[in-house]
Design an enzyme around this catalytic site. Sequence first.
Site, short mmCIF file in Angstrom:
data_model
loop_
_atom_site.label_atom_id
_atom_site.label_comp_id
_atom_site.label_asym_id
_atom_site.label_seq_id
_atom_site.Cartn_x
_atom_site.Cartn_y
_atom_site.Cartn_z
N GLY A 164 0.88 -1.47 -0.96
CA GLY A 164 0.10 0.06 -0.05
C GLY A 164 0.65 1.00 0.08
O GLY A 164 2.29 1.01 -0.30
N ASN A 165 0.37 3.03 0.08
CA ASN A 165 1.42 3.94 -0.16
C ASN A 165 0.08 4.62 1.26
O ASN A 165 -0.67 4.47 2.10
CB ASN A 165 1.05 4.53 -1.34
CG ASN A 165 -0.46 4.99 -1.43
OD1 ASN A 165 -1.33 5.58 -1.15
ND2 ASN A 165 -0.68 3.88 -2.37
N ARG A 166 1.08 5.22 1.60
CA ARG A 166 0.65 6.29 2.65
C ARG A 166 -0.88 7.11 2.42
O ARG A 166 -0.83 8.53 3.39
CB ARG A 166 1.60 7.39 3.48
CG ARG A 166 2.73 6.51 3.78
CD ARG A 166 3.91 7.10 4.45
NE ARG A 166 5.17 6.66 4.09
CZ ARG A 166 5.46 6.18 5.74
NH1 ARG A 166 4.54 5.67 6.18
NH2 ARG A 166 6.48 4.60 5.39
N SER A 167 -1.27 7.86 1.52
CA SER A 167 -2.57 8.51 1.03
C SER A 167 -3.19 7.96 2.41
O SER A 167 -4.27 7.34 2.63
CB SER A 167 -3.21 8.36 -0.09
OG SER A 167 -3.74 9.10 -0.67
N ALA A 200 -3.77 8.33 -5.25
CA ALA A 200 -2.14 7.30 -4.99
C ALA A 200 -2.37 5.85 -5.74
O ALA A 200 -2.76 4.70 -4.62
CB ALA A 200 -1.24 7.27 -3.94
#
Length: 400
Positions: free
Chosen positions: A208-211, A275
């Site tokens: 995943g990512n930090r958005s 993102a």
Amino acid sequence: MDKPKVVLGVSGGIAAYKACELLRRLTESGHDVRVVPTGSALHFVGAATWSALSGHPVRTEVWSDVHEVPHVRIGQEADLVVVAPATADLLARAAHGLADDLLTNTLLTARCPVVFAPAMHTEMWEHPATRENVATLRRRGAVVIEPAVGRLTGVDTGKGRLPDPAEIFETCRRVLARGVAAPDLAGRHVVVSAGGTREPLDPVRFLGNRSSGKQGYALARTAAARGARVTLIAANTGLPDPAGVDVVRVGTAVQLREAVLKAVPEADAVVMAAAVADFRPAAYAAGKIKKKDGQEPEPIVLVRNPDILAEISADRAREGQVVVGFAAETDDVLANGRAKLQRKGCDLLVVNEVGERRTFGSEENEAVVLGADGSETPVPHGPKEALAETVWDLVASRLA
Ligand code: PMT
């Protein structure tokens, strides 16, 4: 400075009790609020409640304190009129210019922005008469918030619920900040993506990512306050649904693509703030991947995800559709942004710098919006909502 003057109109629906919370939020944030209920609204919440919470006397008709000419003065003096809940009957009377009580008189004399937050049963909302009345009010410049979907008065569910008062308040705040400027996205449909995709490895883990989704949600809220019909495609966000916005929830990049491709044929503008993972694991393990004693873990093989922004930019679903991308960069920010604009083929690219503790999850952002026409619009550090306003200014000028 004088407090901004807000008229809170309340019409006769069960959701009238929720307007008490809206009133509280408005007064506590420094607004001077006059409540103007209809006669039927008082069947649901009494005048004493409105009067105590607003600190002002409450009238429903034009025949009391006639020497103060309230049927004209209240509307003339207002900086914002918000009607919540707005019933089918109230919308009809407003659309036809009737003036048979104090609220409808106020609506006719107000020259400030007007927000309607409708609440009614789905059948009433979908009835051609209501659809035409809503279209008329929007055409005249009012912001009519789409009702939420959910539990209605009885056991039934559907579209027609009053949006969360906190979200109606957010819309009012944004409309007030814009002042008398016409809702320049009225009649437009915009699609916004927000949040970060998650690409599953097994039933437990994902890439995943930090958005957080905050920038995308700011774009959605701002567009709704400027009169647009908004479809928000939200990937793994934990934020409350913005008032009047249709929210489609997705998990992976492939699901996000499906939702975007479904929504774009009707859209005047698409803003890709999500993102999106460029890669996903080539294989999904049906059971949790176990560690094996004495063995190194298997490498994770990745495959490319589709580039949604490049696809919708190359293959425009509608003539004149404006496509906006975001570029999240950690170094050589502007140079990478310019190259990305070329590669993606969108009309505008919002270039923002990101890092572990930068932009992701924050309330603020700072960016340069690059245009395919060579323009560069710097947006100084400030609330994500301010960047959202600039993006819509640029979109609105291209749509015009
Ligand atoms: O959500 P917040 O916490 O508020 O943080 C906001 C943000 C940093 C996520 C936002 O401001 C932002 O920069 N969003 C874009 C993130 C991103 O994916 O950037 P990118 O440079 O990797 O991608 C460029 C563009 O292509 C983006 O519009 C992206 O949505 C799109 N893309 C990317 C990959 C892919 N496979 N398909 C795409 O459509």
